[in-house]
Design a protein around this motif. Structure first.
Motif, PDB file in Angstrom:
ATOM      1  N   THR A 438       0.830  -1.210   0.000  1.00 43.23           N
ATOM      2  CA  THR A 438       0.000   0.000   0.000  1.00 43.23           C
ATOM      3  C   THR A 438       0.860   1.255   0.000  1.00 43.23           C
ATOM      4  OG1 THR A 438      -1.754  -1.168   1.192  1.00 43.23           O
ATOM      5  CG2 THR A 438      -1.821   1.233   1.229  1.00 43.23           C
ATOM      6  N   ASP A 439       1.851   1.289   0.871  1.00 45.14           N
ATOM      7  CA  ASP A 439       2.749   2.444   0.933  1.00 45.14           C
ATOM      8  C   ASP A 439       3.586   2.560  -0.332  1.00 45.14           C
ATOM      9  OD1 ASP A 439       4.395   4.575   2.359  1.00 45.14           O
ATOM     10  OD2 ASP A 439       5.923   3.050   2.015  1.00 45.14           O
ATOM     11  N   LYS A 440       4.134   1.436  -0.791  1.00 42.93           N
ATOM     12  CA  LYS A 440       5.028   1.481  -1.945  1.00 42.93           C
ATOM     13  C   LYS A 440       4.273   1.778  -3.239  1.00 42.93           C
ATOM     14  CE  LYS A 440       8.857   0.678   0.230  1.00 42.93           C
ATOM     15  NZ  LYS A 440       8.421   0.806   1.618  1.00 42.93           N
ATOM     16  N   ALA A 441       2.986   1.437  -3.311  1.00 44.83           N
ATOM     17  CA  ALA A 441       2.191   1.795  -4.494  1.00 44.83           C
ATOM     18  C   ALA A 441       2.120   3.311  -4.655  1.00 44.83           C
ATOM     19  CB  ALA A 441       0.788   1.204  -4.386  1.00 44.83           C
ATOM     20  N   GLU A 442       1.977   4.011  -3.542  1.00 43.69           N
ATOM     21  CA  GLU A 442       1.964   5.469  -3.588  1.00 43.69           C
ATOM     22  C   GLU A 442       3.299   5.996  -4.101  1.00 43.69           C
ATOM     23  OE1 GLU A 442      -0.517   7.458  -3.131  1.00 43.69           O
ATOM     24  OE2 GLU A 442      -1.951   5.923  -2.490  1.00 43.69           O
ATOM     25  N   ARG A 443       4.378   5.364  -3.669  1.00 46.23           N
ATOM     26  CA  ARG A 443       5.700   5.810  -4.106  1.00 46.23           C
ATOM     27  C   ARG A 443       5.909   5.556  -5.600  1.00 46.23           C
ATOM     28  NH1 ARG A 443      10.103   4.973   0.729  1.00 46.23           N
ATOM     29  NH2 ARG A 443       8.769   5.680   2.449  1.00 46.23           N
ATOM     30  N   VAL A 444       5.428   4.425  -6.079  1.00 40.12           N
ATOM     31  CA  VAL A 444       5.513   4.130  -7.513  1.00 40.12           C
ATOM     32  C   VAL A 444       4.788   5.204  -8.317  1.00 40.12           C
ATOM     33  CG1 VAL A 444       4.727   2.539  -9.314  1.00 40.12           C
ATOM     34  CG2 VAL A 444       5.821   1.643  -7.248  1.00 40.12           C
ATOM     35  N   ALA A 445       3.593   5.555  -7.877  1.00 44.63           N
ATOM     36  CA  ALA A 445       2.809   6.572  -8.587  1.00 44.63           C
ATOM     37  C   ALA A 445       3.475   7.938  -8.491  1.00 44.63           C
ATOM     38  CB  ALA A 445       1.393   6.627  -8.004  1.00 44.63           C
ATOM     39  N   HIS A 446       3.994   8.294  -7.320  1.00 44.64           N
ATOM     40  CA  HIS A 446       4.686   9.576  -7.166  1.00 44.64           C
ATOM     41  C   HIS A 446       5.883   9.666  -8.109  1.00 44.64           C
ATOM     42  CE1 HIS A 446       2.218  10.960  -3.971  1.00 44.64           C
ATOM     43  NE2 HIS A 446       2.740  10.229  -2.996  1.00 44.64           N
ATOM     44  N   TYR A 447       6.658   8.578  -8.182  1.00 44.87           N
ATOM     45  CA  TYR A 447       7.844   8.577  -9.043  1.00 44.87           C
ATOM     46  C   TYR A 447       7.459   8.802 -10.497  1.00 44.87           C
ATOM     47  CZ  TYR A 447      11.745   6.579 -11.718  1.00 44.87           C
ATOM     48  OH  TYR A 447      12.747   6.364 -12.632  1.00 44.87           O
ATOM     49  N   GLN A 448       6.445   8.070 -10.976  1.00 46.52           N
ATOM     50  CA  GLN A 448       6.030   8.226 -12.366  1.00 46.52           C
ATOM     51  C   GLN A 448       5.538   9.651 -12.646  1.00 46.52           C
ATOM     52  OE1 GLN A 448       3.141   8.755 -14.170  1.00 46.52           O
ATOM     53  NE2 GLN A 448       3.763   7.954 -16.158  1.00 46.52           N
ATOM     54  N   ARG A 449       4.746  10.190 -11.748  1.00 41.65           N
ATOM     55  CA  ARG A 449       4.192  11.531 -11.953  1.00 41.65           C
ATOM     56  C   ARG A 449       5.266  12.598 -11.876  1.00 41.65           C
ATOM     57  NH1 ARG A 449      -0.558  10.214  -7.673  1.00 41.65           N
ATOM     58  NH2 ARG A 449      -2.027   9.118  -9.046  1.00 41.65           N
ATOM     59  N   ASN A 450       6.174  12.485 -10.900  1.00 44.51           N
ATOM     60  CA  ASN A 450       7.214  13.492 -10.747  1.00 44.51           C
ATOM     61  C   ASN A 450       8.207  13.457 -11.898  1.00 44.51           C
ATOM     62  OD1 ASN A 450       6.559  14.954  -8.351  1.00 44.51           O
ATOM     63  ND2 ASN A 450       7.125  13.172  -7.130  1.00 44.51           N
ATOM     64  N   LEU A 451       8.501  12.245 -12.400  1.00 43.07           N
ATOM     65  CA  LEU A 451       9.384  12.178 -13.556  1.00 43.07           C
ATOM     66  C   LEU A 451       8.705  12.798 -14.777  1.00 43.07           C
ATOM     67  CD1 LEU A 451      11.923   9.625 -14.609  1.00 43.07           C
ATOM     68  CD2 LEU A 451      10.229  10.297 -16.308  1.00 43.07           C
ATOM     69  N   THR A 452       7.425  12.479 -14.984  1.00 42.27           N
ATOM     70  CA  THR A 452       6.682  13.068 -16.104  1.00 42.27           C
ATOM     71  C   THR A 452       6.685  14.591 -16.012  1.00 42.27           C
ATOM     72  OG1 THR A 452       5.266  11.107 -16.280  1.00 42.27           O
ATOM     73  CG2 THR A 452       4.442  13.153 -17.250  1.00 42.27           C
ATOM     74  N   TYR A 453       6.428  15.102 -14.816  1.00 39.12           N
ATOM     75  CA  TYR A 453       6.419  16.549 -14.612  1.00 39.12           C
ATOM     76  C   TYR A 453       7.803  17.151 -14.887  1.00 39.12           C
ATOM     77  CZ  TYR A 453       6.391  21.007 -12.099  1.00 39.12           C
ATOM     78  OH  TYR A 453       6.527  22.327 -11.762  1.00 39.12           O
ATOM     79  N   SER A 454       8.863  16.477 -14.442  1.00 34.84           N
ATOM     80  CA  SER A 454      10.221  17.000 -14.609  1.00 34.84           C
ATOM     81  C   SER A 454      10.659  16.993 -16.070  1.00 34.84           C
ATOM     82  CB  SER A 454      11.197  16.189 -13.755  1.00 34.84           C
ATOM     83  OG  SER A 454      10.885  16.312 -12.380  1.00 34.84           O
ATOM     84  N   VAL A 455      10.246  15.979 -16.825  1.00 34.52           N
ATOM     85  CA  VAL A 455      10.530  15.994 -18.266  1.00 34.52           C
ATOM     86  C   VAL A 455       9.792  17.167 -18.914  1.00 34.52           C
ATOM     87  CG1 VAL A 455      10.315  14.707 -20.429  1.00 34.52           C
ATOM     88  CG2 VAL A 455      10.942  13.509 -18.338  1.00 34.52           C
ATOM     89  N   GLY A 456       8.591  17.444 -18.416  1.00 33.30           N
ATOM     90  CA  GLY A 456       7.861  18.611 -18.892  1.00 33.30           C
ATOM     91  C   GLY A 456       8.608  19.908 -18.616  1.00 33.30           C
ATOM     92  N   LEU A 457       9.284  20.000 -17.458  1.00 33.16           N
ATOM     93  CA  LEU A 457      10.085  21.189 -17.154  1.00 33.16           C
ATOM     94  C   LEU A 457      11.182  21.392 -18.197  1.00 33.16           C
ATOM     95  CD1 LEU A 457      10.630  20.978 -13.273  1.00 33.16           C
ATOM     96  CD2 LEU A 457       9.057  22.470 -14.518  1.00 33.16           C
ATOM     97  N   ILE A 458      11.827  20.287 -18.587  1.00 32.07           N
ATOM     98  CA  ILE A 458      12.879  20.377 -19.609  1.00 32.07           C
ATOM     99  C   ILE A 458      12.277  20.835 -20.936  1.00 32.07           C
ATOM    100  CG2 ILE A 458      14.534  19.034 -20.961  1.00 32.07           C
ATOM    101  CD1 ILE A 458      14.975  17.290 -18.481  1.00 32.07           C
TER     102      ILE A 458
END
Length: 517
Positions: A438-458
């Motif tokens: 349950t906890d790690k599922a949240e982390r998986v989703a956070h990682y995917q979203r934050n990476l997507t957002y950061s590529v958007g910054l570039i």
């Protein structure tokens, strides 16, 4: 008086225990000394009895001490501390800003630099990633706007809690999860997200009693709404020319049932598909699975010899664009896995920085780039390298080890030993206990979203509203001289047949109407 007697007895007992321990210790050392001086297998132990044994202990602990005490932030392999730290922060949804400047050395050859625009895209003008359709000639094409997904990791290589966390996290983030070649487990389906079923050389999860591909199993798999695509694995980066390896201690009754193999025996896949021995065989297999399942079908490979892909393009020209693969997953020579022979891991295959531009150029020259989607895989865990892959022509990027880090992996290098200290790649219940899905599922989703957002910054810094609009002219690469050169000069983007005003024999303007009996 009583207290004095009690104290004296207690002291006597403690002294006896101490003397006993010393005696046992001396006897143990003496026994080790005798064993070491009489054995003939280990020179160090024979020449330096007892003390020589510490060499093996220090050698084992060395990789862990280097990781925490001696290695600089940018030194470690396969992933350095700075790379891992970014993933950990992204997975925990912590502040991703740093202070006082980057620790990254910009001088080494191969360093990637993005060219910022004088007029960056404003945040209010930024668009979400555009949707891409895979398999336009299928009965059930697959469309998604997400560009960062979870690469193939089998249940068996990964623990049940790890797969459950990935499944739930993928559903939360809106990305797909590749099953890996070990078959479709209940844990892959638990989250209810999109799945890519990987068909390895042993056909696990889709084989009959003789180990051959089963149409009946394919129909059962395709009936599942969650299974969106099928990927034929020809090879993977860490072990091109070698099949999957799952040690016997990991082949439980449950895993054996999912894969269709004997329990307690090593699960070693053939190094190639017995029924795919040529380009024509590959295209026939792709078309057959597509006809049976009605869903997009592609293949995964690490590029070495290039002629077979040229032959494949030529064969597609003859067969027609509807017979082309729906996607190609291109793995890098520095891709990862739980277990692989070191000669293959270190020396075989081409890295993605060379193979990805070449493949995208080949497809563009043939007018197939919009028909055959390209999925880049292999050590792409940070925003900069994901953005680089998209700029080179990748439609999607997948990562395995990046998402393993999001689960808590500490790069202990124990993946194949069933001793993973974080519970990610072990079936030891005691070690799995620390991994909360349950906890790690949240982390998986956070990682995917934050990476997507950061590529958007570039992308925004380069002056384009969304990542899929990044191109090679937005990127420079540092050369041995220390100076950088535009990526589109190092890897020129070809003029396609259509752009040149000619008709492509491999590409129609739109999909034909597909009929099926």
């Amino acid at each position: 008086m009583f207290d004095d007697v009690f104290a004296l007895k207690l002291l006597t007992i403690l002294v006896l225990i101490f003397v006993t321990l010393i005696g046992v210790g001396l006897l143990t050392v003496a026994a080790m000394y005798v064993v070491d001086v009489t054995q003939r297998k280990h020179t160090i132990r024979r020449n330096y009895p007892v003390i020589g044994r510490f060499r093996y202990w220090f050698e084992h602990l060395g990789e862990f001490f280097r990781q925490y005490f001696f290695a600089m932030d940018r030194e470690e392999m396969p992933f350095n501390r700075a790379e891992r730290a970014w993933v950990y922060r992204a997975a925990k949804n912590l502040d991703l800003n740093l202070a006082f400047g980057s620790t990254r050395d910009l001088n080494p050859s191969g360093t990637v630099l993005f060219l910022n625009s004088a007029f960056p895209t404003l945040e209010q003008d930024a668009a979400i990633p555009s949707a891409v359709t895979v398999g336009p000639y299928c009965r059930h094409p697959y469309t998604t706007s997400a560009f960062f997904h979870i690469s193939g990791m089998s249940y068996g290589a990964l623990s049940a809690p790890a797969v459950r966390a990935l499944s739930r996290g993928a559903a939360k983030a809106g990305c797909w999860l590749n099953t890996g070649e070990g078959g479709l487990s209940p844990f892959h389906e638990e989250g209810g997200g999109d799945l890519v079923f990987q068909l390895g050389t042993a056909k696990y999860g889709a084989r009959d009693l003789d180990g051959k591909l089963s149409d009946e199993k394919l129909i059962q798999l395709s009936a599942k709404e969650s299974v969106k695509m099928f990927e034929i694995k020809l090879s993977q980066g860490a072990k091109p020319g070698k099949g999957g390896i799952l040690p016997a201690e990991k082949v439980s009754a449950e895993i054996a049932a999912i894969r269709g193999i004997p329990e307690g025996h090593p699960s070693i896949s053939p190094n190639g598909h017995p029924d795919i021995r040529s380009v024509d065989d590959l295209l026939d297999m792709i078309d057959h699975i597509r006809q049976v399942t009605g869903k997009p079908v592609g293949f995964k490979t690490v590029l070495g010899d290039k002629q077979w892909l040229r032959d494949m393009v030529a064969a597609i020209r003859i067969r027609g664009v509807d017979r082309a693969p729906d996607f190609i997953t291109l793995d890098s020579a520095d891709g990862g896995t739980g277990a692989a022979p070191q000669p293959l891991m270190d020396y075989v295959g081409l890295p993605l920085k060379e193979s990805l531009p070449w493949l995208c150029n080949l497809l563009s020259e043939a007018g197939l780039k919009e028909r055959v989607r390209v999925i880049a895989s292999g050590k792409l865990i940070n925003p900069s390298m994901v953005a680089w892959a998209i700029a080179c022509g990748a439609d999607f990027v997948t990562s395995a080890r990046g998402f393993m880090f999001s689960l808590g992996c500490i790069q202990a290098m124990q993946c194949h030993k069933n001793t993973c200290p974080t519970g990610v790649t072990t079936h030891d219940p005691k070690l799995q206990r620390g991994l909360d899905p349950t906890d790690k599922a949240e982390r998986v989703a956070h990682y995917q979203r934050n990476l997507t957002y950061s590529v958007g910054l570039i992308a925004h810094a380069c002056g384009v509203p969304e990542p899929r609009l990044l191109r090679r002219h937005h990127v420079h690469m540092v050369l041995q001289s220390g100076l950088s050169q535009p990526l589109n000069e190092l890897y020129p983007e070809p003029i396609t047949l259509i752009e040149n005003g000619e008709d492509s024999p491999a590409l129609d303007s739109k999909p034909k109407e597909v009929t099926h009996e």
